[in-house]
Enzyme design. Structure first.
Site, mmCIF file in Angstrom:
data_model
loop_
_atom_site.group_PDB
_atom_site.id
_atom_site.type_symbol
_atom_site.label_atom_id
_atom_site.label_comp_id
_atom_site.label_asym_id
_atom_site.label_seq_id
_atom_site.Cartn_x
_atom_site.Cartn_y
_atom_site.Cartn_z
ATOM 1 N N ARG A 226 31.018 30.950 102.060
ATOM 2 C CA ARG A 226 30.268 31.063 100.806
ATOM 3 C C ARG A 226 29.696 29.704 100.399
ATOM 4 O O ARG A 226 28.558 29.601 99.952
ATOM 5 C CB ARG A 226 31.185 31.612 99.720
ATOM 6 C CG ARG A 226 30.490 31.868 98.389
ATOM 7 C CD ARG A 226 31.406 32.633 97.453
ATOM 8 N NE ARG A 226 30.723 32.899 96.186
ATOM 9 C CZ ARG A 226 31.224 32.571 95.000
ATOM 10 N NH1 ARG A 226 32.385 31.967 94.915
ATOM 11 N NH2 ARG A 226 30.552 32.847 93.902
ATOM 12 N N HIS B 32 25.758 28.987 99.737
ATOM 13 C CA HIS B 32 25.295 28.539 98.422
ATOM 14 C C HIS B 32 24.641 27.165 98.498
ATOM 15 O O HIS B 32 23.725 26.875 97.722
ATOM 16 C CB HIS B 32 26.467 28.519 97.440
ATOM 17 C CG HIS B 32 26.842 29.862 96.907
ATOM 18 N ND1 HIS B 32 27.139 30.101 95.587
ATOM 19 C CD2 HIS B 32 26.947 31.072 97.525
ATOM 20 C CE1 HIS B 32 27.422 31.389 95.419
ATOM 21 N NE2 HIS B 32 27.325 31.997 96.585
ATOM 22 N N VAL C 238 19.933 26.502 98.277
ATOM 23 C CA VAL C 238 19.387 25.699 97.173
ATOM 24 C C VAL C 238 19.055 24.309 97.714
ATOM 25 O O VAL C 238 19.942 23.554 98.069
ATOM 26 C CB VAL C 238 20.403 25.590 96.017
ATOM 27 C CG1 VAL C 238 19.815 24.761 94.871
ATOM 28 C CG2 VAL C 238 20.825 26.968 95.529
ATOM 29 N N ASN D 49 28.088 29.373 90.981
ATOM 30 C CA ASN D 49 28.896 28.421 91.741
ATOM 31 C C ASN D 49 30.223 28.084 91.086
ATOM 32 O O ASN D 49 31.013 27.314 91.649
ATOM 33 C CB ASN D 49 28.105 27.123 91.964
ATOM 34 C CG ASN D 49 26.970 27.295 92.944
ATOM 35 O OD1 ASN D 49 27.004 28.203 93.781
ATOM 36 N ND2 ASN D 49 25.963 26.454 92.850
ATOM 37 N N HIS E 248 30.516 38.944 104.568
ATOM 38 C CA HIS E 248 31.350 39.694 103.628
ATOM 39 C C HIS E 248 32.460 40.452 104.338
ATOM 40 O O HIS E 248 33.197 41.199 103.698
ATOM 41 C CB HIS E 248 30.487 40.655 102.812
ATOM 42 C CG HIS E 248 29.583 39.959 101.843
ATOM 43 N ND1 HIS E 248 28.575 40.613 101.147
ATOM 44 C CD2 HIS E 248 29.517 38.654 101.451
ATOM 45 C CE1 HIS E 248 27.946 39.742 100.368
ATOM 46 N NE2 HIS E 248 28.488 38.546 100.539
ATOM 47 N N ASP F 149 35.589 43.770 102.408
ATOM 48 C CA ASP F 149 35.839 44.680 103.528
ATOM 49 C C ASP F 149 37.046 45.523 103.147
ATOM 50 O O ASP F 149 38.161 45.016 103.054
ATOM 51 C CB ASP F 149 36.105 43.890 104.815
ATOM 52 C CG ASP F 149 36.351 44.776 106.022
ATOM 53 O OD1 ASP F 149 36.520 45.998 105.858
ATOM 54 O OD2 ASP F 149 36.377 44.238 107.149
#
Length: 334
Positions: A66, A70, A74, A95, A191, A243
């Site tokens: 993640r 993230h 950006v 965030n 994910h 999951d």
């Protein structure tokens, strides 16, 4: 100029030429090989830090995946998400729950102790994430390195795809980063590990798109279970695995795709991947083709993600601390 001073100038110039010759304007596998001495393995040092953390807390894999996403979405993969500040990217709402900063700090400290001013924080994120994926059962893909660290981190610049984004809008968002539809489907396969807090999907349980009813695409048995975890009008702070296969929620494999094909996706965008004509065939193939196929494709997609809008060559800097830009006068050699 004295002879001593002249020798010092020549020595500094030779050091500069040596490192400048090693610098590259493009990412490459093994960028740090030989830059920190013959016996220093930069990637091995970072991997060791991640392994220590992983065996205490397996959830660090999802956290690092993640974090890299993230960061790269950006301003590109420039470690801007690591910078502290009252209005830095860390403070943006999406965030606030990002974690793993302690792992990156520890890896940076370990690397700096043997190779000062050479290895970027942006590369440490990429190396650490790859190791976490591998430890979680995914493939050990080759990480390209040679990134440099950004100088700007603003919460106002954080514009990440929302969990309720439509498939066409998500495809467009990824395309703006140079990633295609297939890359998007593979990256959302991240994910396969991690959790989602109720507030991210609670509308699907009670008032989907202001209908006053649950999302009709949500498996009925799962709906009942999620309502027990996420009561209506609750704060939404409880969480559930992305999951829903309990045997696989900490493993990087293709189980996530099998779950969304069975209408057991948690986030709206995850479920729609399996239903939208744009992505349905890709998801079905991933669900049916086995974990090894997914591991390869996920690794390839992570490499592409890691190349988004990177700083290389003389751009940016090599931070001494991943949490702050360098003070004037700090010498780096990457």
């Amino acid at each position: 100029m004295s002879s001593t001073a002249a020798v010092a100038v020549v020595a500094i110039w030779l050091i500069f030429l040596t490192f400048a010759g090693q610098c590259s304007g493009a990412l490459e596998v093994g960028f740090y090989r030989g830059k920190c001495g013959r016996f220093v393995d930069v990637e091995g040092i970072v991997a060791g830090i991640v392994r220590t953390k992983f065996f205490r807390d397996r959830t660090i894999a999802a956290a690092l995946i993640r974090m890299q996403f993230h960061d790269c979405f950006v301003n590109g993969c420039d470690a801007s998400i690591l910078l502290d500040g009252s209005a830095s990217e860390k403070t943006a709402p999406p965030n606030l729950s990002v974690r793993g900063f302690d792992v990156i700090d520890a890896a940076k400290t370990a690397v700096e102790s043997v190779c000062r001013g050479v290895v970027s924080c942006a590369d440490i994120i990429a190396i650490a994430t790859r190791e976490a994926v591998y430890l979680s059962g995914g493939g050990q893909y080759n990480v390209q390195t040679g990134r440099r660290d950004g100088l700007i981190s603003l919460a106002a610049n954080v514009d990440l795809p929302a969990p309720s984004i439509s498939v066409p809008d998500s495809v467009a968002a990824f395309a703006r980063k140079g990633l295609n539809m297939t890359d998007m489907v593979h990256l959302l396969g991240g994910h396969t590990v991690g959790v989602a807090h109720c507030f991210l999907f609670q509308d699907r349980l009670y008032n989907f798109q202001n209908t006053g009813k649950p999302d009709p695409d949500l498996n009925v048995a799962l709906l009942g279970r999620l309502r027990r975890i996420c009561p209506q009008n609750s704060a939404g702070t409880n969480a559930t695995n992305l999951d829903q296969n309990p045997q696989s929620s900490f493993i990087v494999d293709n189980s996530f795709y099998k779950e969304i094909v069975a209408r057991r996706g948690i986030l709206q965008i995850d479920q729609e991947l399996a239903l939208d004509p744009i992505t349905q065939a890709t998801v079905t193939a991933l669900a049916n083709n086995g974990t090894n196929s997914f591991a390869t494709k996920f690794g390839q997609a992570m490499v592409k993600l890691g190349a988004v809008e990177v700083l290389t060559g003389s751009q940016g800097e090599i931070r001494r601390s991943c949490r702050a830009v360098n003070k004037p006068g700090f010498l780096t050699f990457n």
